[in-house]
Scaffold this motif. Structure first.
Motif, PDB file in Angstrom:
ATOM      1  N   ALA A   1      26.938  -9.451  27.441  1.00 45.77           N
ATOM      2  CA  ALA A   1      28.035  -9.605  28.056  1.00 45.77           C
ATOM      3  C   ALA A   1      29.478  -9.167  27.339  1.00 45.77           C
ATOM      4  O   ALA A   1      30.174  -8.787  27.857  1.00 45.77           O
ATOM      5  CB  ALA A   1      28.349 -10.997  28.424  1.00 45.77           C
ATOM      6  N   MET A   2      29.234  -9.053  25.929  1.00 39.27           N
ATOM      7  CA  MET A   2      30.124  -8.945  25.030  1.00 39.27           C
ATOM      8  C   MET A   2      30.133  -7.329  24.751  1.00 39.27           C
ATOM      9  O   MET A   2      31.184  -6.915  23.759  1.00 39.27           O
ATOM     10  CB  MET A   2      30.075  -9.924  23.708  1.00 39.27           C
TER      11      MET A   2
ATOM     12  N   ARG B   1      20.570  -7.146  30.847  1.00 39.62           N
ATOM     13  CA  ARG B   1      20.368  -7.240  29.365  1.00 39.62           C
ATOM     14  C   ARG B   1      19.054  -6.344  29.033  1.00 39.62           C
ATOM     15  O   ARG B   1      17.980  -6.289  29.881  1.00 39.62           O
ATOM     16  CB  ARG B   1      19.822  -8.616  28.939  1.00 39.62           C
TER      17      ARG B   1
ATOM     18  N   ASN C   1      24.698  -9.678  34.673  1.00 39.12           N
ATOM     19  CA  ASN C   1      24.278  -9.874  33.173  1.00 39.12           C
ATOM     20  C   ASN C   1      23.095  -9.921  32.852  1.00 39.12           C
ATOM     21  O   ASN C   1      22.445  -9.439  32.139  1.00 39.12           O
ATOM     22  CB  ASN C   1      25.119 -10.663  32.576  1.00 39.12           C
ATOM     23  N   ILE C   2      22.107 -11.044  33.576  1.00 38.54           N
ATOM     24  CA  ILE C   2      20.658 -11.315  33.246  1.00 38.54           C
ATOM     25  C   ILE C   2      20.113  -9.895  33.465  1.00 38.54           C
ATOM     26  O   ILE C   2      19.046  -9.772  32.735  1.00 38.54           O
ATOM     27  CB  ILE C   2      20.574 -12.615  34.242  1.00 38.54           C
TER      28      ILE C   2
ATOM     29  N   LEU D   1      21.040 -13.559  23.412  1.00 36.30           N
ATOM     30  CA  LEU D   1      20.861 -11.852  23.954  1.00 36.30           C
ATOM     31  C   LEU D   1      21.818 -11.821  25.047  1.00 36.30           C
ATOM     32  O   LEU D   1      22.380 -10.558  25.244  1.00 36.30           O
ATOM     33  CB  LEU D   1      19.497 -11.605  24.156  1.00 36.30           C
ATOM     34  N   LEU D   2      21.802 -12.697  25.848  1.00 38.85           N
ATOM     35  CA  LEU D   2      22.819 -12.733  27.129  1.00 38.85           C
ATOM     36  C   LEU D   2      24.173 -12.582  26.627  1.00 38.85           C
ATOM     37  O   LEU D   2      24.985 -11.866  27.302  1.00 38.85           O
ATOM     38  CB  LEU D   2      22.424 -13.698  28.087  1.00 38.85           C
ATOM     39  N   ALA D   3      24.513 -13.370  25.720  1.00 36.08           N
ATOM     40  CA  ALA D   3      25.967 -13.487  25.267  1.00 36.08           C
ATOM     41  C   ALA D   3      26.323 -12.007  24.552  1.00 36.08           C
ATOM     42  O   ALA D   3      27.619 -11.519  24.994  1.00 36.08           O
ATOM     43  CB  ALA D   3      26.318 -14.494  24.203  1.00 36.08           C
TER      44      ALA D   3
ATOM     45  N   GLU E   1      17.568 -16.242  24.000  1.00 29.69           N
ATOM     46  CA  GLU E   1      17.823 -15.846  25.305  1.00 29.69           C
ATOM     47  C   GLU E   1      19.394 -15.975  25.495  1.00 29.69           C
ATOM     48  O   GLU E   1      20.008 -14.772  25.869  1.00 29.69           O
ATOM     49  CB  GLU E   1      17.000 -16.185  26.584  1.00 29.69           C
ATOM     50  N   ASN E   2      19.949 -17.068  25.426  1.00 25.69           N
ATOM     51  CA  ASN E   2      21.231 -17.216  25.475  1.00 25.69           C
ATOM     52  C   ASN E   2      22.010 -16.228  24.585  1.00 25.69           C
ATOM     53  O   ASN E   2      23.021 -15.464  24.969  1.00 25.69           O
ATOM     54  CB  ASN E   2      21.854 -18.495  25.075  1.00 25.69           C
TER      55      ASN E   2
END
Lengths: 209, 209
Positions: B148-149, B46, B42-43, B143-145, B140-141
């Motif tokens: 993932a979604m 992105r 995931n990281i 954007l990563l979420a 950043e959290n």
């Protein structure tokens, strides 16, 4: 019933039972968490880990952490981040001795120092105005990767505290154009550190303040 | 062989075949990716998504994003982050019109504006010196979420550009003590945006510069 019928019947029943049991055990196994669930759970599980066991962290693991860090977004794609991986005891101890707020470095097997390189300039010769943001996003990637890998880590602030910046620069021999943002000790967690819940509905506004 | 033996034998063989096939199909199924693999992927997956389909993003999804953002680390635990969720067309268009570098807001169904609240003060009455870092980690959290979604998002910089900060403050009616760090348009990705590989071995030093 003769011997053959009995043997065949027992065999059939045994196979049937095994089959039913296998199908049942397959079906009741919980569905694997979706990738979104895994990622969100990791984000919410990340916590500051300040105590570590003696277990070493390998160069391969540390490399995985900085690779994750370098996948962060970067303003104008300038990528001003630099990383100093520390895994020698003497350097860890030197950092710990110079940073009163990061004494746990003395107990950690390794650390990553995230820095911004002001020598990275744009076409006008100016350094990035976004280096703190870029390096912060990179640090968050690193912390999330550590959490996912079963490691514990914590962001200990260096920038913008002049004394801490000077201490880290001295310990690592950083050139003048390289500014340390934070020091992240890394190790296997000691004890059972738990994440905080920081959600606050009042922090969220809709379509205006 | 009599009728019973034949029927029993056939039944046994059929069950045996079904059993073997089931066990085999279970075993050759690839092992699910480890949680670390999912998080790292995931990281690294992105990317900045700047084009979006017409598909709406729900308040529930936007809420999940800001919850992930609020799970970020925060210097001295001051948590100075604030979020303005924008999903009204008029407000999206107003932001887009005022931000020449973020025109894609006109095509996005929603956005999250990440802000720092300088009204959050410590025991000495001073605002956080870490708000840019805290809000960057939170972004950043987020954007990563989103990644993932299955959502697409991009960090469009506002701070430290005075003109952009004034534009966002005007569009959203932010109080003076609230500083917008960035605007993150959110939608379903249009096309097939790909992540960049930004790894560079020279960015990594060991135990000193």
């Amino acid at each position: 019933m003769n011997k053959y019928k009995i043997v065949s019947l027992v065999l059939s029943l045994a196979l049937l039972a095994a089959l039913v049991r296998l199908v049942y055990s397959t079906e009741v196994r919980p569905a694997p968490a979706s990738e979104a669930d895994v990622v969100l759970r990791n984000i919410h599980s990340r916590k500051s880990v300040r105590s570590y066991t003696d277990r070493a962290v390998s160069r391969t693991q540390l490399d995985t952490l900085v690779r994750a860090a370098m996948a962060a977004p970067s303003g104008r794609d300038m990528r001003p981040w630099r990383f100093v991986i520390v895994d020698e005891r003497a350097v860890m101890d030197s950092l710990s001795a110079r940073l009163p707020k990061a004494k746990m470095l003395a107990d950690a097997p390794a650390a990553v120092v995230v820095c911004g390189d002001l020598g990275v300039v744009d076409q006008e010769g100016k350094p990035s105005v976004n280096w703190v943001m870029d390096c912060s996003a990179a640090t968050e990637n690193l912390l999330l990767a550590a959490e996912a890998m079963g490691l514990g880590a914590v962001w200990t602030g260096v920038y913008p505290y002049e004394d801490r910046m000077a201490a880290v620069s001295a310990a690592l021999g950083l050139p003048e154009h390289v500014v340390p943002l934070c020091v992240v000790p890394v190790g296997y967690p000691e004890g059972d550190p738990r994440p905080k819940s920081k959600y606050k509905a009042e922090n969220v506004h809709y379509n205006g303040w």
